[in-house]
Motif scaffolding. Structure first.
Motif, short mmCIF file in Angstrom:
data_model
loop_
_atom_site.label_atom_id
_atom_site.label_comp_id
_atom_site.label_asym_id
_atom_site.label_seq_id
_atom_site.Cartn_x
_atom_site.Cartn_y
_atom_site.Cartn_z
N ASP A 194 0.84 -1.21 0.00
CA ASP A 194 0.00 0.00 0.00
C ASP A 194 0.87 1.26 0.00
O ASP A 194 0.57 2.24 -0.70
N ALA A 197 2.28 1.75 -3.46
CA ALA A 197 1.26 2.26 -4.39
C ALA A 197 1.04 3.76 -4.17
O ALA A 197 0.91 4.52 -5.13
N GLU A 198 1.02 4.17 -2.90
CA GLU A 198 0.83 5.60 -2.60
C GLU A 198 2.00 6.42 -3.11
O GLU A 198 1.83 7.50 -3.68
N GLU A 200 4.06 5.61 -5.59
CA GLU A 200 4.02 5.61 -7.06
C GLU A 200 2.97 6.59 -7.58
O GLU A 200 3.18 7.26 -8.59
N SER A 201 1.83 6.67 -6.86
CA SER A 201 0.77 7.59 -7.27
C SER A 201 1.25 9.04 -7.17
O SER A 201 1.05 9.84 -8.09
N MET A 202 1.92 9.38 -6.04
CA MET A 202 2.43 10.74 -5.87
C MET A 202 3.49 11.06 -6.91
O MET A 202 3.54 12.18 -7.45
N GLY A 204 3.70 9.79 -9.92
CA GLY A 204 3.01 10.00 -11.18
C GLY A 204 2.38 11.38 -11.27
O GLY A 204 2.42 12.03 -12.34
N LEU A 205 1.81 11.87 -10.16
CA LEU A 205 1.21 13.20 -10.14
C LEU A 205 2.27 14.27 -10.34
O LEU A 205 2.06 15.24 -11.08
N LYS A 248 12.23 7.34 -9.72
CA LYS A 248 11.58 6.26 -10.47
C LYS A 248 12.47 5.03 -10.54
O LYS A 248 12.00 3.90 -10.42
N GLN A 441 8.28 8.28 0.26
CA GLN A 441 7.08 9.11 0.28
C GLN A 441 7.42 10.54 0.67
O GLN A 441 6.89 11.50 0.10
N ARG A 445 6.92 13.57 -1.83
CA ARG A 445 6.00 14.64 -1.43
C ARG A 445 6.66 16.00 -1.61
O ARG A 445 6.05 16.95 -2.11
N LYS A 448 7.04 16.70 -5.33
CA LYS A 448 5.73 17.09 -5.90
C LYS A 448 5.44 18.56 -5.57
O LYS A 448 4.93 19.31 -6.41
#
Length: 480
Positions: A194, A197-198, A200-202, A204-205, A248, A441, A445, A448
């Motif tokens: 989990d 996934a979080e 990777e999502s950040m 990607g954004l 990445k 993360q 963060r 991002k």
């Protein structure tokens, strides 16, 4: 290994989280927000929706932190803890890691841009070096364990004075069961997934924000031609893209390691189920219901020579275990040493002395030579002892091969030993994976936020330029 290998070594400059204090801070914030929401609702103040949203997010983060602590960290939660912001104001802030900077560092005017760029390159090179050194150590540990698992169960099977699991294995079982055994391990692996996934999502954004800004710049440049005078996005967003690519790559390595862990878990899951058995059940598995050892008697088929050889080899096996234990201590100290070195400061010291950056890299990495020597010495010592153990085992095996009961006990002990080793290996990989994803993360963060700040600044610049183009067009169209 993996998550950890990719990640575990990973991170110079990562953030170490005290999960107990984090839960206490979030609980305090949640309570204050609940009170603020109640007062705002009673007084019908503006901003009620904003307070409600903040309260909802704080409650989510609190529940998530509690869940992670119950499954992974098991940290004590204090009743009260000092304000983190007050602590930060009372202490001087360390120079941030280049990859973790948000926007422009307030000390940036003191550090040349070329040093920041070199520090990023050094941090990446250093991380590759760390991964190579730690990876080699971990690979040798797995190799030593694989060679010893063929020997130690047979040595322990000789001792039939007690009808139970050997102390070496018996002492490890309660710790595994306190962590929830296979069910707990599966839970921690799911949590790690989990977190990945979080992250990777950040990531990607953040990548989408940079790509969208670059696309918009290209679109306006094509529309207005030479009148679109601001700098091209590609000349400004290169540092962001480089950091994105590096993260990445690290996330990809961690994902590959997670796949290996999942594959090994699937392959050994039936064997690992034994970790849910009671000690009494494991004792019975090793001794067997008809084993003479149940009466505390020695099996008559064992010769004095077999016992003598087993005693000698057990001493050597103990030396191997001591070397491998020292290896863990050595590795932890090495990782701590890496984390304490700030790339910007390290490169800046040599830059001030006029040393070229390539030479500075060579000297900085050369400082890790003593650690490489210590790792190599430990590996050589372990290999020498394992070779010595294998050479003595040849004679022992020939003397003990005719003992059927010995073979049965050996097989049972080997199965339990393999299950414990597999559990410890997967559990360590999972812990390192969770630690890596926590650090990732935090870095993602901040990256991002940098990307969003960059886009915001460029949007303001775009709007100003559009106004200027419109004004120029209006003046050109006005009658003389």
């Amino acid at each position: 290994g993996g998550g950890g290998g990719g990640g575990g070594g990973g991170g110079g400059g990562g953030v170490e989280v005290d999960k107990g204090k984090q839960i206490c801070h979030l609980a305090s914030a949640k309570a204050k927000l609940e009170l603020a929401h109640k007062m705002a609702k009673e007084l019908k103040l503006e901003g009620l929706a904003g307070i409600a949203d903040t309260l909802k997010e704080t409650a989510r983060l609190h529940d998530k932190a509690v869940s992670e602590n119950n499954k992974i960290f098991f940290a004590p939660v204090p009743l009260t803890v000092g304000d983190p912001e007050g602590k930060m104001m009372a202490k001087s802030e360390p120079l941030p890691e280049p990859a973790a900077c948000v926007g422009t560092d307030r000390f940036a005017h003191l550090v040349p841009a070329i040093v920041h760029k070199a520090a990023l390159a050094y941090a990446a090179t250093r991380q590759d070096t760390v991964n190579e050194m730690v990876g080699r150590l971990q690979a040798d540990t797995e190799q030593c364990r694989a060679r010893m698992i063929k020997i130690t169960p047979q040595l322990e099977a000789v001792d039939c004075s007690e009808p139970r699991l050997p102390p070496r294995l018996r002492d490890r079982v309660p710790a595994v069961q306190r962590e929830g055994g296979v069910a707990g391990l599966l839970d921690r692996i799911a949590t790690s997934g989990d977190m990945r996934a979080e992250a990777e999502s950040m990531l990607g954004l953040a990548e989408a924000v940079v790509a969208e800004e670059e696309r918009k710049d290209a679109e306006m440049r094509a529309k207005f031609g030479p009148r679109w005078t601001r700098a091209m996005s590609g000349s400004l967003n290169a540092p962001l893209k480089k950091d994105l690519e590096q993260l990445k790559r690290q996330m990809g390595m961690a994902a590959d390691a997670d796949l290996k862990v999942a594959g090994k878990l699937s392959e050994r899951q039936s064997q690992l189920e034994m970790m849910g058995w009671s000690l009494e059940q494991l004792d019975a598995k090793v001794a067997g219901s008809a084993d003479a050892a149940y009466q505390g008697q020695e099996l008559q088929t064992q010769t004095g020579r077999v016992k003598e050889l087993a005693g000698q080899l057990s001493g050597t096996a103990g030396e191997v275990e001591a070397v491998l234990a020292h290896r863990d201590t050595l590795r932890e100290a090495f990782v701590q040493r890496v984390q304490q070195e700030h790339p910007v400061r390290a490169v800046l010291d040599w830059h001030i002395q006029g040393v070229p950056h390539d030479e500075a890299f060579r000297r900085l990495l050369g400082a890790y030579g003593e650690w490489r020597d210590a790792f190599n010495g430990n590996i050589q010592e372990a290999q020498h002892l394992v070779q010595q153990l294998e050479a003595g085992f040849v004679e022992f095996s020939a003397a003990a091969k005719s003992d059927v009961e010995l073979k049965r006990r050996e097989a049972e002990i080997k199965e339990v030993s393999e299950a414990l080793d597999t559990y410890d290996e997967l559990s360590a990989h999972t812990r390192e994976g969770v630690s890596f994803y926590q650090q990732a993360q935090e870095l993602i963060r901040k990256l991002k936020t940098r990307a969003e700040d960059f886009k915001c600044a460029r949007d303001i610049e775009k709007d100003d330029l559009m106004e200027q183009i419109a004004a120029d067009a209006a003046r050109a169209a006005a009658p003389p």
